[in-house]
Motif scaffolding. Structure first.
Motif, PDB file in Angstrom:
ATOM      1  N   PHE A 132       0.791  -1.232   0.000  1.00 38.52           N
ATOM      2  CA  PHE A 132       0.000   0.000   0.000  1.00 38.52           C
ATOM      3  C   PHE A 132       0.828   1.289   0.000  1.00 38.52           C
ATOM      4  O   PHE A 132       0.262   2.381   0.034  1.00 38.52           O
ATOM      5  CB  PHE A 132      -0.920   0.025   1.234  1.00 38.52           C
ATOM      6  N   PHE A 153      -2.918   5.414   0.627  1.00 37.44           N
ATOM      7  CA  PHE A 153      -3.464   4.436   1.567  1.00 37.44           C
ATOM      8  C   PHE A 153      -2.959   4.642   2.995  1.00 37.44           C
ATOM      9  O   PHE A 153      -3.687   4.376   3.951  1.00 37.44           O
ATOM     10  CB  PHE A 153      -3.089   3.015   1.117  1.00 37.44           C
ATOM     11  N   THR A 163      -7.446   0.810   5.042  1.00 33.85           N
ATOM     12  CA  THR A 163      -6.305  -0.105   5.081  1.00 33.85           C
ATOM     13  C   THR A 163      -6.229  -0.820   6.422  1.00 33.85           C
ATOM     14  O   THR A 163      -5.997  -2.030   6.491  1.00 33.85           O
ATOM     15  CB  THR A 163      -4.996   0.667   4.830  1.00 33.85           C
TER      16      THR A 163
END
Length: 300
Positions: A132, A153, A163
């Motif tokens: 991410f 993220f 997340t």
């Protein structure tokens, strides 16, 4: 049957309890002696008994700290969202696995789902960064390769929240299915066979047999989760969180870490810990009472 006779016949069962009792006495009840630090101006050199008694002054200082209320809010919000997202996940997975009939695929799926539970959060933090990360993450590299902008993220509060929840489900859902699968296995198979003969669809069998059959397990785990609403693990928010999203990622466990270890304010950290314990007890007793009134199911 006399007590002495009963004990002679079943002493092995009591012997098995000795080690767990020793563990709880040493590591659970023994540390309770340190709770009094919350009411003392703790000094490392004077020790607990030699430190000055200050009553509830530490609690007053904690409740006047705005950072405490931010951490308390984040703890409750993250736990509530986890309850909505992570609590149903293992139940759904367990029912799906239970309905599988291909043995080798079922075993492989169970193994793949259980593995994340055994991975350290430090390693998971590295995986999250690789997947991410804004600049080096796999997902954002894929997006940029097709001409799209990367998604923050880990640096935007709303994306970070997504997340956080997604990683939590991935890490815990597989392991949570074990309890539900054990309960589902205990349901009489003749009930399913009779329902199938009567023409009940698979969904009907799940709704009228599987779910009622594991209702006690569901209620018990729900009560425990509600009781932990004020508590939160340190690893997950600390490792996945960062300065950019501290407004969401700072929870009571990280607050205690900063107060107790980084700032050396052991008294304040202990006061927060005691506050969590008392409120958690109230939550679990309240959830247990409500469950008993509404469903006739409880843990005590």
């Amino acid at each position: 049957m006399k007590t002495s006779t009963y004990f002679r016949r079943n002493w092995q069962m009591y012997a098995l309890l000795v080690l767990p009792m020793i563990y709880f006495i040493i590591f659970k009840y023994g540390p309770m002696y340190g709770v009094q630090i919350a009411f003392k101006d703790f000094n490392f050199f004077q020790g607990i008994s030699g430190s000055k008694w200050i009553g509830f002054d530490a609690f007053k200082e904690v409740f006047e700290n705005q950072g405490f209320y931010t951490a308390l809010r984040n703890t409750i919000v993250l736990n509530f969202l986890d309850l909505l997202v992570s609590f149903p996940a293992p139940l759904i997975l367990a029912i799906l696995l239970f309905e599988l009939r291909v043995a080798w695929f079922k075993k492989m799926a169970q193994t793949l789902l259980y593995i994340p539970h055994f991975i350290s959060w430090v390693i998971i933090g590295g995986i999250v960064l690789q997947v991410f990360g804004t600049q080096s993450g796999f997902i954002n590299n894929m997006l940029m390769s097709i001409g799209l902008d990367p998604l923050p993220f880990l640096t935007d509060k709303n994306y970070w929240l997504f997340t956080y929840l997604a990683v939590g489900v991935w890490q815990s859902a597989g392991w949570g299915t074990i309890l539900y699968l054990a309960s589902l296995t205990g349901i009489n198979r003749e009930l399913y066979e009779a329902a199938e003969v009567d023409g009940a669809s698979r969904l009907r069998r799940i709704w009228h047999i599987s779910l009622p059959g594991i209702k006690t397990t569901i209620v018990t785990l729900l009560i425990i989760n509600v009781g932990n609403m004020i508590s939160i693990s340190f690893d997950r928010p600390f490792i996945i969180g960062n300065v950019a999203v501290r407004e969401y990622s700072d929870v009571l466990s990280t607050f205690v870490y900063r107060m107790g270890l980084q700032s050396g304010q052991v008294t304040l950290a202990t006061a927060v810990g005691l506050f969590q314990a008392v409120v958690g007890l109230i939550f679990i007793l309240g959830a247990n009472y409500a469950s008993k009134k509404l469903t006739d199911e409880s843990i005590m």
